[in-house]
Scaffold this active site. Structure first.
Site, mmCIF file in Angstrom:
data_model
loop_
_atom_site.group_PDB
_atom_site.id
_atom_site.type_symbol
_atom_site.label_atom_id
_atom_site.label_comp_id
_atom_site.label_asym_id
_atom_site.label_seq_id
_atom_site.Cartn_x
_atom_site.Cartn_y
_atom_site.Cartn_z
ATOM 1 N N LYS A 96 -3.178 3.508 -4.839
ATOM 2 C CA LYS A 96 -2.796 2.186 -4.298
ATOM 3 C C LYS A 96 -1.331 1.863 -4.585
ATOM 4 O O LYS A 96 -0.596 1.468 -3.699
ATOM 5 C CB LYS A 96 -3.605 1.055 -4.956
ATOM 6 C CG LYS A 96 -5.069 1.056 -4.757
ATOM 7 C CD LYS A 96 -5.697 -0.176 -5.408
ATOM 8 C CE LYS A 96 -5.510 -0.255 -6.904
ATOM 9 N NZ LYS A 96 -6.346 0.624 -7.712
ATOM 10 N N ARG A 124 -9.702 -8.322 -7.344
ATOM 11 C CA ARG A 124 -10.469 -7.230 -7.908
ATOM 12 C C ARG A 124 -11.908 -7.643 -8.212
ATOM 13 O O ARG A 124 -12.674 -6.850 -8.746
ATOM 14 C CB ARG A 124 -9.808 -6.814 -9.215
ATOM 15 C CG ARG A 124 -9.496 -5.341 -9.312
ATOM 16 C CD ARG A 124 -8.635 -5.189 -10.552
ATOM 17 N NE ARG A 124 -8.450 -3.846 -10.927
ATOM 18 C CZ ARG A 124 -7.257 -3.229 -10.918
ATOM 19 N NH1 ARG A 124 -6.188 -3.852 -10.496
ATOM 20 N NH2 ARG A 124 -7.158 -2.013 -11.347
ATOM 21 N N ARG A 178 -2.251 12.116 -14.992
ATOM 22 C CA ARG A 178 -1.224 11.070 -15.093
ATOM 23 C C ARG A 178 -1.043 10.621 -16.553
ATOM 24 O O ARG A 178 0.058 10.299 -16.982
ATOM 25 C CB ARG A 178 -1.638 9.864 -14.232
ATOM 26 C CG ARG A 178 -0.632 8.738 -14.239
ATOM 27 C CD ARG A 178 -1.038 7.591 -13.336
ATOM 28 N NE ARG A 178 -1.895 6.649 -14.015
ATOM 29 C CZ ARG A 178 -2.430 5.564 -13.448
ATOM 30 N NH1 ARG A 178 -2.218 5.318 -12.173
ATOM 31 N NH2 ARG A 178 -3.187 4.743 -14.125
ATOM 32 N N ARG A 226 0.582 4.995 -20.823
ATOM 33 C CA ARG A 226 -0.248 3.784 -20.778
ATOM 34 C C ARG A 226 -1.400 3.898 -21.765
ATOM 35 O O ARG A 226 -2.072 4.923 -21.822
ATOM 36 C CB ARG A 226 -0.787 3.584 -19.354
ATOM 37 C CG ARG A 226 0.146 2.788 -18.492
ATOM 38 C CD ARG A 226 -0.316 2.708 -17.066
ATOM 39 N NE ARG A 226 -1.693 2.248 -16.905
ATOM 40 C CZ ARG A 226 -2.200 1.908 -15.723
ATOM 41 N NH1 ARG A 226 -1.450 1.964 -14.633
ATOM 42 N NH2 ARG A 226 -3.455 1.516 -15.629
ATOM 43 N N ARG A 253 -12.933 2.402 -16.813
ATOM 44 C CA ARG A 253 -12.324 1.689 -15.681
ATOM 45 C C ARG A 253 -13.028 2.014 -14.370
ATOM 46 O O ARG A 253 -13.152 1.171 -13.486
ATOM 47 C CB ARG A 253 -10.821 1.997 -15.597
ATOM 48 C CG ARG A 253 -10.028 1.073 -16.521
ATOM 49 C CD ARG A 253 -8.708 1.653 -16.972
ATOM 50 N NE ARG A 253 -7.859 2.059 -15.896
ATOM 51 C CZ ARG A 253 -6.985 3.064 -15.968
ATOM 52 N NH1 ARG A 253 -6.873 3.768 -17.060
ATOM 53 N NH2 ARG A 253 -6.233 3.349 -14.949
HETATM 54 P P1 ADP Z 1 -5.438 0.991 -12.108
HETATM 55 O O1 ADP Z 1 -5.268 0.852 -10.626
HETATM 56 O O2 ADP Z 1 -5.186 2.382 -12.595
HETATM 57 O O3 ADP Z 1 -6.718 0.405 -12.607
HETATM 58 P P2 ADP Z 1 -3.641 -1.243 -12.654
HETATM 59 O O4 ADP Z 1 -2.249 -1.057 -13.127
HETATM 60 O O5 ADP Z 1 -3.835 -1.788 -11.279
HETATM 61 O O6 ADP Z 1 -4.299 0.183 -12.825
HETATM 62 O O7 ADP Z 1 -4.447 -2.192 -13.663
HETATM 63 C C1 ADP Z 1 -4.481 -1.944 -15.046
HETATM 64 C C2 ADP Z 1 -5.358 -2.979 -15.753
HETATM 65 O O8 ADP Z 1 -4.819 -4.307 -15.554
HETATM 66 C C3 ADP Z 1 -6.809 -3.092 -15.262
HETATM 67 O O9 ADP Z 1 -7.654 -2.108 -15.837
HETATM 68 C C4 ADP Z 1 -7.150 -4.534 -15.711
HETATM 69 O O10 ADP Z 1 -7.423 -4.609 -17.077
HETATM 70 C C5 ADP Z 1 -5.849 -5.293 -15.467
HETATM 71 N N1 ADP Z 1 -5.836 -5.916 -14.123
HETATM 72 C C6 ADP Z 1 -4.993 -5.630 -13.095
HETATM 73 N N2 ADP Z 1 -5.288 -6.376 -12.012
HETATM 74 C C7 ADP Z 1 -6.357 -7.157 -12.359
HETATM 75 C C8 ADP Z 1 -7.151 -8.125 -11.675
HETATM 76 N N3 ADP Z 1 -6.911 -8.466 -10.404
HETATM 77 N N4 ADP Z 1 -8.169 -8.711 -12.361
HETATM 78 C C9 ADP Z 1 -8.412 -8.418 -13.624
HETATM 79 N N5 ADP Z 1 -7.724 -7.503 -14.333
HETATM 80 C C10 ADP Z 1 -6.699 -6.874 -13.711
#
Ligand code: ADP
Length: 178
Positions: free
Chosen positions: A8, A82, A121, A127, A138
């Site tokens: 994404k 999400r 990754r 991270r 996740r």
């Molecule tokens: P990935 O796509 O690998 O899960 P992201 O960088 O998009 O990684 O998100 C990392 C973390 O940030 C998620 O696992 C969550 O804890 C938090 N996060 C990001 N966006 C949201 C959201 N819309 N609602 C709740 N938590 C979020």
């Protein structure tokens, strides 16, 4: 939309450049808040490190203020909404702002491939949520809380096959958007 590791962020960045859109990645915004040690960052950190979602109310207030500041700009949302409550909240925010969603893209990739990509990754991302245990967590959280959005957006969603090179996936998206 798409599960963790689907690409994404990569595709959102390419599209944002091509169409001069603002790329809003909630993961990046939250990580920046953690670096700056803001109250929101401190609250979010333990959830993120454990592979859980940050509470909806935190995300909704963060996105409401960000989207209100950016009124009428073209935006790619990456990582938001999400959950179903976030999607409902987003509808309310857009009603207030007289704005709307133009496209919903869902990038899908088989789960075993996603886990392999994320473990690769992890070797250079630095991270904290990129350990094998948290990666699997996740994916589970995605299936339970985020996958139901595919049905929520069933009337406007386009499925994109995320298996292939970055360029191939971009091409698939462009075929649909252009
Ligand atoms: P990935 O796509 O690998 O899960 P992201 O960088 O998009 O990684 O998100 C990392 C973390 O940030 C998620 O696992 C969550 O804890 C938090 N996060 C990001 N966006 C949201 C959201 N819309 N609602 C709740 N938590 C979020």
């Amino acid at each position: 939309m798409g599960p963790p590791g689907a690409g994404k962020g990569t595709q959102a960045k390419i599209l944002a450049e091509k169409y001069s859109l603002i790329h809003l990645s909630t993961g990046d915004i939250l990580r920046a808040e953690i670096r700056k040690k803001t109250d929101r960052g401190l609250e979010a950190q333990s959830y993120m490190d454990a592979g859980n979602l940050v509470p909806d109310k935190v995300l909704l207030s963060m996105m409401e203020s960000t989207l209100t500041e950016l009124q009428n700009s073209g935006i790619i949302l990456d990582g938001f909404p999400r959950t179903i409550p976030q999607a409902e909240g987003l509808n309310n925010i857009f009603l207030k702002l007289n704005s709307k969603i133009n496209h919903v893209l869902n990038i899908h990739v088989e789960e075993s491939k996603l886990i392999k990509r994320l473990i690769e990754r992890a070797q250079n991302s630095g991270r904290k949520d990129d350990t094998e245990e948290v990666i699997i967590k996740r994916q589970k959280v995605y299936t339970k809380l985020t996958a139901p959005l595919i049905d929520f957006y069933k009337n406007e969603i386009t499925q994109i096959d995320g298996d292939g090179t970055i360029e191939q996936v971009t091409q698939r998206i462009l075929e649909y958007i252009q």
